[in-house]
Design a protein around this motif. Structure first.
Motif, short mmCIF file in Angstrom:
data_model
loop_
_atom_site.label_atom_id
_atom_site.label_comp_id
_atom_site.label_asym_id
_atom_site.label_seq_id
_atom_site.Cartn_x
_atom_site.Cartn_y
_atom_site.Cartn_z
N LYS A 103 0.74 -1.47 -0.16
CA LYS A 103 -0.10 0.20 0.44
C LYS A 103 0.38 1.17 0.10
O LYS A 103 0.70 1.90 -0.90
CB LYS A 103 -1.08 0.00 0.95
CG LYS A 103 -2.39 -1.05 1.05
CD LYS A 103 -2.83 -0.36 2.07
CE LYS A 103 -3.95 -1.72 2.08
NZ LYS A 103 -5.32 -1.88 2.82
N GLN A 104 1.84 1.17 0.52
CA GLN A 104 2.78 2.50 0.89
C GLN A 104 3.76 2.82 -0.48
O GLN A 104 2.92 4.18 -0.77
CB GLN A 104 3.88 2.05 1.29
CG GLN A 104 5.28 3.82 1.96
CD GLN A 104 3.61 4.65 2.84
OE1 GLN A 104 3.02 4.21 3.55
NE2 GLN A 104 4.69 5.96 1.96
N VAL A 105 3.11 1.56 -1.90
CA VAL A 105 4.47 1.70 -2.34
C VAL A 105 3.62 2.29 -3.63
O VAL A 105 3.74 3.45 -4.41
CB VAL A 105 5.00 0.13 -2.75
CG1 VAL A 105 5.15 0.27 -4.45
CG2 VAL A 105 6.01 0.16 -2.64
N VAL A 106 2.10 1.86 -3.41
CA VAL A 106 1.00 1.92 -4.70
C VAL A 106 0.95 3.26 -3.67
O VAL A 106 0.57 4.09 -5.02
CB VAL A 106 -0.85 1.40 -4.02
CG1 VAL A 106 -1.37 1.63 -4.64
CG2 VAL A 106 -0.12 -0.20 -4.78
N GLN A 107 0.79 4.23 -2.81
CA GLN A 107 0.80 5.69 -2.02
C GLN A 107 1.78 6.53 -2.60
O GLN A 107 1.91 7.24 -3.19
CB GLN A 107 0.70 6.19 -0.82
CG GLN A 107 -0.20 7.16 -0.56
CD GLN A 107 -0.02 7.22 0.68
OE1 GLN A 107 0.65 6.33 1.61
NE2 GLN A 107 -0.70 8.67 1.22
N ASN A 108 3.12 6.29 -2.71
CA ASN A 108 4.25 6.52 -2.68
C ASN A 108 4.34 7.01 -4.60
O ASN A 108 4.91 7.36 -4.87
CB ASN A 108 5.22 6.01 -2.83
CG ASN A 108 5.93 6.21 -1.06
OD1 ASN A 108 4.91 6.84 -0.57
ND2 ASN A 108 6.13 5.53 -0.41
N ASN A 109 3.55 5.64 -5.34
CA ASN A 109 3.48 6.10 -7.30
C ASN A 109 2.42 6.81 -8.01
O ASN A 109 2.22 6.47 -8.99
CB ASN A 109 4.08 4.56 -7.23
CG ASN A 109 5.16 4.64 -7.49
OD1 ASN A 109 5.99 4.51 -8.06
ND2 ASN A 109 5.67 3.64 -6.22
#
Length: 166
Positions: free
Chosen positions: A79-85
């Motif tokens: 989820k953090q990777v999705v939010q960062n991208n």
């Protein structure tokens, strides 16, 4: 005094037409502005869909490697990777709740709670509401457009045991 069929005398006919031209310009200009802002709103929705699809794809690419971010479990890391991208589209509070991570058995048995090697992972962003940019002038677009995107890939084999999900 002679009249030219309008209610203006012949001498003042030019002045009467000038006011009508101004009214026509204002009406056409408002219609033109609504189309321009409508075009920008539709363009923003297309950008948001492409950006969210990119974020979901990057989340799946991160998920299949079974890596985790420091201090986070596997799903929270995804989820953090999705939010960062997501180019800031998911930065508001509660927006990461729209990210859904699902694992499916490689044998086609359906959803599984285990993110094991060989399983299929799907990262989805559900019900993201892309707002209109200008709501006062545009009358032909809804208040917000709901966007759904997802990306799917197969989990790679792990050198050890799979990471914890939560």
């Amino acid at each position: 005094m002679r009249s030219n069929g309008n209610l203006c005398p012949v001498r003042r006919a030019k002045n009467c037409r000038r006011g009508a031209g101004l009214v026509e310009f204002c009406l056409v200009f408002l219609l033109f502005l609504s189309f321009v802002f409508g075009f920008f709103s539709i363009s923003f929705c297309l950008f948001a869909k492409a950006a969210l699809h990119h974020a979901a794809r990057e989340g799946v690419r991160f998920a299949i490697t079974a890596k985790t971010l420091p201090g986070m479990a596997h799903d929270a890391s995804i989820k953090q990777v999705v939010q960062n991208n997501a180019f800031g589209l998911l930065s508001a509070a509660g927006q990461t709740d729209a990210v859904l991570i699902e694992y499916f058995g490689a044998d086609g048995s359906g959803p599984t709670a285990v993110n094991g090697a060989g399983n299929i992972v799907r990262v989805s962003i559900r019900n993201y509401h892309a707002p209109r940019l200008v709501s006062a002038i545009i009358f032909f677009l809804p208040e917000s457009i709901s966007l759904n995107v997802s990306s799917v890939d197969k989990m790679e084999p792990y050198p050890g045991s799979p990471p914890a999900r939560s």
